[in-house]
Motif scaffolding. Structure first.
Motif, PDB file in Angstrom:
ATOM      1  N   GLY B 145       1.029  -1.216   0.301  1.00  0.00           N
ATOM      2  CA  GLY B 145      -0.345  -0.268  -0.018  1.00  0.00           C
ATOM      3  C   GLY B 145       0.457   1.204  -0.025  1.00  0.00           C
ATOM      4  O   GLY B 145       0.213   1.892  -0.880  1.00  0.00           O
ATOM      5  N   ASN B 167       1.817   6.827   0.296  1.00  0.00           N
ATOM      6  CA  ASN B 167       1.151   5.528   0.748  1.00  0.00           C
ATOM      7  C   ASN B 167      -0.323   5.581  -0.304  1.00  0.00           C
ATOM      8  O   ASN B 167      -1.335   6.271  -0.657  1.00  0.00           O
ATOM      9  CB  ASN B 167      -0.473   6.480   2.191  1.00  0.00           C
ATOM     10  CG  ASN B 167      -1.253   5.301   2.464  1.00  0.00           C
ATOM     11  OD1 ASN B 167      -1.526   4.476   2.335  1.00  0.00           O
ATOM     12  ND2 ASN B 167      -2.063   6.143   3.266  1.00  0.00           N
ATOM     13  N   ASP B 169      -1.650   3.445  -1.820  1.00  0.00           N
ATOM     14  CA  ASP B 169      -3.084   2.280  -1.733  1.00  0.00           C
ATOM     15  C   ASP B 169      -3.679   1.633  -3.431  1.00  0.00           C
ATOM     16  O   ASP B 169      -4.701   2.236  -3.665  1.00  0.00           O
ATOM     17  CB  ASP B 169      -4.106   2.675  -1.596  1.00  0.00           C
ATOM     18  CG  ASP B 169      -3.627   2.988   0.291  1.00  0.00           C
ATOM     19  OD1 ASP B 169      -2.705   2.049   0.867  1.00  0.00           O
ATOM     20  OD2 ASP B 169      -3.890   3.704   1.288  1.00  0.00           O
ATOM     21  N   HIS B 196      -1.052  -5.232   1.871  1.00  0.00           N
ATOM     22  CA  HIS B 196      -2.857  -5.005   1.720  1.00  0.00           C
ATOM     23  C   HIS B 196      -2.967  -6.449   0.632  1.00  0.00           C
ATOM     24  O   HIS B 196      -2.149  -6.780  -0.532  1.00  0.00           O
ATOM     25  CB  HIS B 196      -3.170  -4.201   1.170  1.00  0.00           C
ATOM     26  CG  HIS B 196      -3.632  -2.888   1.933  1.00  0.00           C
ATOM     27  ND1 HIS B 196      -3.885  -1.650   0.960  1.00  0.00           N
ATOM     28  CD2 HIS B 196      -3.158  -2.703   3.127  1.00  0.00           C
ATOM     29  CE1 HIS B 196      -3.666  -0.943   1.435  1.00  0.00           C
ATOM     30  NE2 HIS B 196      -2.898  -1.427   2.994  1.00  0.00           N
ATOM     31  N   GLN B 199      -7.529  -6.014  -1.697  1.00  0.00           N
ATOM     32  CA  GLN B 199      -7.928  -4.418  -1.550  1.00  0.00           C
ATOM     33  C   GLN B 199      -9.444  -3.969  -3.266  1.00  0.00           C
ATOM     34  O   GLN B 199      -8.634  -3.946  -3.642  1.00  0.00           O
ATOM     35  CB  GLN B 199      -7.198  -2.863  -1.837  1.00  0.00           C
ATOM     36  CG  GLN B 199      -7.592  -1.389  -1.483  1.00  0.00           C
ATOM     37  CD  GLN B 199      -6.534  -0.473  -1.639  1.00  0.00           C
ATOM     38  OE1 GLN B 199      -5.596  -0.866  -0.754  1.00  0.00           O
ATOM     39  NE2 GLN B 199      -7.415   0.197  -3.018  1.00  0.00           N
ATOM     40  N   GLU B 203     -10.335   1.937  -1.897  1.00  0.00           N
ATOM     41  CA  GLU B 203     -10.459   1.328  -0.289  1.00  0.00           C
ATOM     42  C   GLU B 203     -11.096   1.935   0.201  1.00  0.00           C
ATOM     43  O   GLU B 203     -11.009   3.047   1.299  1.00  0.00           O
ATOM     44  CB  GLU B 203      -8.805   2.208  -0.038  1.00  0.00           C
ATOM     45  CG  GLU B 203      -7.825   0.870   1.451  1.00  0.00           C
ATOM     46  CD  GLU B 203      -6.809   1.502   1.523  1.00  0.00           C
ATOM     47  OE1 GLU B 203      -6.190   2.662   1.524  1.00  0.00           O
ATOM     48  OE2 GLU B 203      -6.270   0.668   2.814  1.00  0.00           O
ATOM     49  N   ASN B 287      -6.422   5.161  -4.667  1.00  0.00           N
ATOM     50  CA  ASN B 287      -7.617   5.327  -3.143  1.00  0.00           C
ATOM     51  C   ASN B 287      -8.607   6.901  -3.754  1.00  0.00           C
ATOM     52  O   ASN B 287      -8.440   7.466  -4.067  1.00  0.00           O
ATOM     53  CB  ASN B 287      -6.702   5.966  -2.228  1.00  0.00           C
ATOM     54  CG  ASN B 287      -5.993   6.838  -1.718  1.00  0.00           C
ATOM     55  OD1 ASN B 287      -6.385   7.862  -1.394  1.00  0.00           O
ATOM     56  ND2 ASN B 287      -4.898   7.106  -2.311  1.00  0.00           N
TER      57      ASN B 287
END
Lengths: 305, 305, 305, 305
Positions: B145, B167, B169, B196, B199, B203, B287
Motif C-alpha cells: 500500500g 501511501n 494504495d 494489503h 483491496q 480502498e 484510493n
C-alpha cells in the motif's frame, strides 16, 4: 429479423433530454428495436478542413429520441439491453476542440491560456480495427456514449451526464450489458446517441472514435421499483454510475448507490456492503471531460452468492 | 536464496517519509532483499476490543526504512521490482475508523454529523482466500500500500501519497511489477509498508485487508533520468500514478505524466500521445480516502510498438 | 522601546515548518519582540533580468524561525498579536511564475498548455501607496503571508498552509489582530515570513506585493486549551481559517471550526451556531493559489453578546 | 408612482429557467416595474409542524416570470437595477432540510450518515431586525437570491445557478446595484424569486431568511454587447459571479470574467488586469450549498480611473 422496427430521428435532432417534446417512436416493454444514431457532430466533420471552431455551434451531440415506452410511469425502472452496435460507416473521427478536454483549460476550469491546437484524426475502420497513420490502431469496442431518460423537470443538454444517464461516456453501456435507467416522466422518454467505436477511460481529449451507428436494443420495464442513478449489469458484474463534480463526488455517488443496491437486493447489511466494496469493489473513470465527470463502481457477481 | 538480506525495522518505526533520518539498511543497485513490514496499525488491533478510537493515536502506518541505495543521487530514478509478497500471519484486519473513509465525513471534508459506527472485521486467510463470516470471501491479491522515496525537503506523513510515492494504495504495486520512484536525496531513502492482502479500487472504507508481510524486492538504478511522479510497469502495461485533491487533479497528473512518458520514450508526438490515450488509455481509482486521492493511468504496451 | 528584542534569521533560512530544528530565538509568554523577515524570494528578484525561471529554485518562502516559546506544550494555544509591520525597503515586487497562479495550469492542475509569460512588476512605495506605471496604485495594507507553528510529526514546506497555519496568505494576519495557533511540539516552534505590502483576496497570480519587513509581535500562551486550526481575532470579529483542496473543503473546515468556537466559548448550541452563521457569517478567499486553498470564515462579535 | 406595473405570477409558478414558456408580463427597456415573489418554499412552511420532509416536494424555489423584455435579442445584455425590496410579511423562516446544506452530507456529496436533525427557525421582523429567541438578531439586508434569464437551450432548475444567473444567492443582488445578465433568447425571459431578508456568506445551512417580497426593478438593454456570465455593479464596485463545482472553478470563472471586463472596458492589458486583481481584487463566497457554488469577484472602481 425482417420485421424489427427501425427508429430514425425524423426532422431535427434532440439536443436536450427533456420531458416536453413529442416522442419520435413508441415501444412496448419486451420489444426489441434498432435505433439509428448520428455521430456527436451530426456528421459535420468529414474532411481536414472541418475545424471544430468553424463547423460546430451550440447544437452538439444529437440524440435519437424521445422514445416513449408504453406503460412506463414515474417510479418504475427502464431496463435497456444493448444487443448489438453496428457501425453505419467505415470511419470514425476524433478532434481536439478548443477549450474542451481533460488536459486543457475549459469553460469550467477557466484560465488565461490560449487554446491548444485544433487537430483532426480520421480513422479508417478495417477488419475490426480503427487506423490512423502508422501508430494509432484501436480495436472496435463500441458503446453508446449517451443514453438516458427524461428528467422530471429540467431539459438537460445532451452533453451532460447526471442521474438521468445522458452523456456518461462509460465503456460499459456496450453490447451484452443491460442499462437500468430511472423513469421520471410518463413513457420514460428514452434517448440515445453518441455511439463510440472505441474509447479509453476518461475520454481524455473529450472526443472518442465518433461514429454513426445502428444499435439493437431491447426494452423492459421494472414496475414500481425506482432507482436514483443509472445502473449497468453485465454477465459478470453489477455497476453503478455517478456523475458529478468534483470527481470525488462522482465516486461517492457511484459507490453509495452500489452499497444501497447490495443492501436492497442482495441481503447485505449496509455497513457490510461498505466493507465488501472496500476489499473487492472496482472503479474506473468513464469521462473526465464532460460537464459532470462519470465514474463507474462495480462488483463481481461472484461475491454476492 | 539462503543468503538474501532480511531487512527488519530496528527500534522504532518511521511514520514519515523524510530526508533526515539514519538509514536502517543499505542496498546496492541490482541487489534483491527481503523486507519485513508491520501492518498499518503496528499490530495494535488483534481482538474485537481493540477499537480504533482506543488503540490508535497519531502514529500510524509504520514503514520499514529508510533504506539507502548506494550510488543513488538526485536526478536518478529508482526501479524497484516486487518479486513476491508473503503474509507474515494467517489473518488480516479491516476496521471502520471514526471520520476516516470514502463515504463518511472526514477531517478534510468537515461536516456536523456524528461519526459512523466503529466496526472491526477480522479475516482468516486460508487456501488463498480471506474469510469473514458467511458472506465475505476475498482472494489473496497482495500489494504494498505504501512505497516511496524521501522527498527533497519535507518530511511527509506515511499516510500521504504524493509525487514521492508514499501511501498510494494502488493495486499495481504488486508482485511481478516494477515501481519507478524519483530519487530526490542521496541514497534515495526508500521506505515501504502497509502491505494489503487484498483491496478494492478506492480502498472505500479507508482500511484494506491489513497484514504484516515479507516482501522480496529487487533494487535497480536508472542514472541521470529523472521522473516527476511514480510510474509502474507490468509485463503488459505502462502506468503512472497521480495523487492530489480534488480527484480530477490526480487524474490530470496521471494522464499528463503518461503523455510525457510516451513522448519521451516511445516516439509519440505529444498531442498524438494525448489522442492515443483518449482512445486506449485506462484509469482506475487507487484510493479515494487518503490525504490525497491516487489515480492510476495506464496504456497497454501493444499500442506502443 | 529601546530594549525590544530584534530577531533575525541567523545563517540559513527555514523552508519548512518543522518540529526538528534548533530554535533561532526564545521568547517568554507576554513578551513583545520584533521579527525581521526576508521577502518570499529571499531578495533574489531585484531587476527586470531576474526572471523567476532563472533565479528561483526549490528553496522558496524563507521563514524566520523557529522561535521557541517558553512554557508552551502540546495542547496549548499560542496567541500572537501583530502590533505592527514596517517595510524594510521602499519597494515591492510581484511576478508571474511559470505554472503557478490562480488562472494558469499548475503543477497540481496539470494541463498541456505552455506556461503564461513571465513578467515582473516592481512597485515603488511612496506616501503609503505602491505604484507601478500609470495604472497600478495599491495602498499599503500589510500582513504576514506566512505564520504558524511546527506540526507534530511532519516537516511541511513553507509554501503550504494547513492546520498549523503556514502559508495561508489571508489578509487578516495584520496589525491589530491576534492569531491563535495550535501548539503541537514543546516550545511551539513559531515561524513567520512572507510579509505582503498588500494583497487582493485569493492572491490571484500567486505573488502579492512581496516585501522584507520588521514586524512587532506579542506572544501569549493559553495553557491547556487546544485548537485544531488557526483562528484570528480582530477588534470586531472572530475568524477561522481552513486550508484544503478542493476549495469547498477549506470552506467547510473554516465554518465547522467557527461553529465549534461559538459552541465552546459563546454558549451557542451547535446547531444554533450553524443557523447564526447561515444568516450572519462572512467568508472570503484568502488564497486560491497555494498547495492548499485558504478560506476565512468570520462572525461579527456583535452577534455574540 | 401610482401607475407602476405590478407583476404577480398568475396561475402556477415557474420552477425552471426555461426558453419555452409563455411570458407572464412584458416590459420595455427603461421601464420600472414592481415584481412580487413568493418565498422559496411557496409559503408552505408557516408553523413548527411544517417539517421540510413533510411539506416540500420536488417543486421548490418558485419564480416570478418569465418576463419578456421588448427588443431583447440574443447577444444583448440585460441590465436590471434593483431599486428596492420590501418585505411582504413581517416574518422570515429558515430551516434545516435533510441532506441539504454546507456542513452535511448531500445528494451530491453522498455519504452513509443519517441526516442532521430537521429544525425550523421562525424570525419576527421588527424595527429592521429579524429576531428568533434571545440570541439570534439579524439586520434587514435584503437581496434577490435568484435572478436570471433563460438559457439558450436547456430548462434549468430554479435551484441551480450558472451562467444565466439563477439561484446564485449572492448578497450583492441587492437594492442600489445593477445586475447584468446575458440575453440568450428573444425577449431575454427574465425570472426572479427567492428574496432573502438577510443571509451570511455561503448561505451555510442552505436556507437564508426566506421572505415573500415586492421588489422594484428597472430594466435596461445594452444592445449588441454579450456577456458570458452575470455581472453586478454597485456604486463603488464592479463584480462578476462564477457558479461551478468544485469551488475553485467558480473562483476561476469569476476572476477570469473580471479580467476580461477590465480588458474590454477599462483599457487594461489582460495580464495587467491579472496583476491588478492579484493586489486589489476581492472575493467572497456567495453560496456553498446549491447545485453549483457561487463566488463573487470584485474590484473597487477607484482602481480603474
Amino acid at each position: 429479423m425482417a420485421d424489427i422496427t427501425e427508429i430514425r430521428q425524423p426532422g431535427s435532432y434532440s439536443y436536450v433530454f427533456s420531458p416536453y417534446p413529442e416522442p419520435v417512436a413508441t415501444v412496448d416493454p419486451g420489444q426489441t428495436v434498432a435505433i439509428h444514431t448520428e455521430d456527436a457532430f451530426e456528421g459535420r466533420i468529414t474532411t481536414e478542413q472541418d475545424l471544430p471552431s468553424k463547423v460546430l455551434g451550440s447544437y452538439l451531440n444529437p440524440q435519437t429520441g424521445p422514445i416513449y415506452v408504453n406503460g412506463a410511469e414515474p417510479g418504475d425502472t427502464l431496463a435497456v439491453t444493448i444487443e448489438s452496435i453496428e457501425p453505419a460507416r467505415d470511419w470514425a473521427v476524433s478532434v481536439f476542440v478548443p477549450y474542451f478536454g481533460g488536459l486543457t483549460a475549459t469553460q469550467a476550469t477557466r484560465l488565461l491560456h490560449d487554446p491548444l491546437p485544433e487537430r483532426l484524426y480520421f480513422y479508417e475502420l478495417r477488419d475490426g480495427v480503427f487506423r490512423h497513420g502508422d501508430r494509432l490502431a484501436i480495436p472496435w469496442r463500441p458503446f453508446l456514449g449517451t443514453i438516458g431518460t427524461a428528467p422530471q423537470l429540467e431539459a438537460v443538454s445532451a452533453l451532460t451526464p447526471h442521474n438521468h444517464g445522458g452523456n456518461m461516456d462509460v465503456r460499459d453501456t456496450c453490447p451484452g450489458n443491460t442499462v437500468y435507467l430511472p423513469v421520471r416522466v410518463p413513457g420514460a422518454l428514452f434517448y440515445t446517441g453518441d455511439a463510440h467505436g472505441s474509447q479509453g477511460d476518461g475520454e481524455l481529449c473529450g472526443v472518442a472514435l465518433e461514429i454513426s451507428a445502428r444499435s439493437v436494443l431491447k426494452f423492459d420495464l421494472i414496475k414500481g421499483q425506482a432507482i436514483d442513478w443509472p445502473r449497468i449489469e453485465s454477465p459478470k458484474k453489477l455497476m453503478t454510475v455517478g456523475s458529478a463534480r468534483p470527481m470525488e463526488d462522482a465516486a461517492r455517488i457511484a459507490y453509495a448507490e452500489l452499497v444501497d443496491w447490495l443492501a436492497a437486493d442482495h441481503g447485505f447489511e449496509r455497513l457490510d456492503a461498505y466493507q465488501l466494496l472496500t476489499q473487492a469493489g472496482e472503479m474506473y473513470v468513464g469521462n473526465m471531460v464532460d460537464t459532470n465527470y462519470s465514474l463507474v463502481a462495480g462488483i463481481d457477481k461472484s461475491y454476492l452468492s
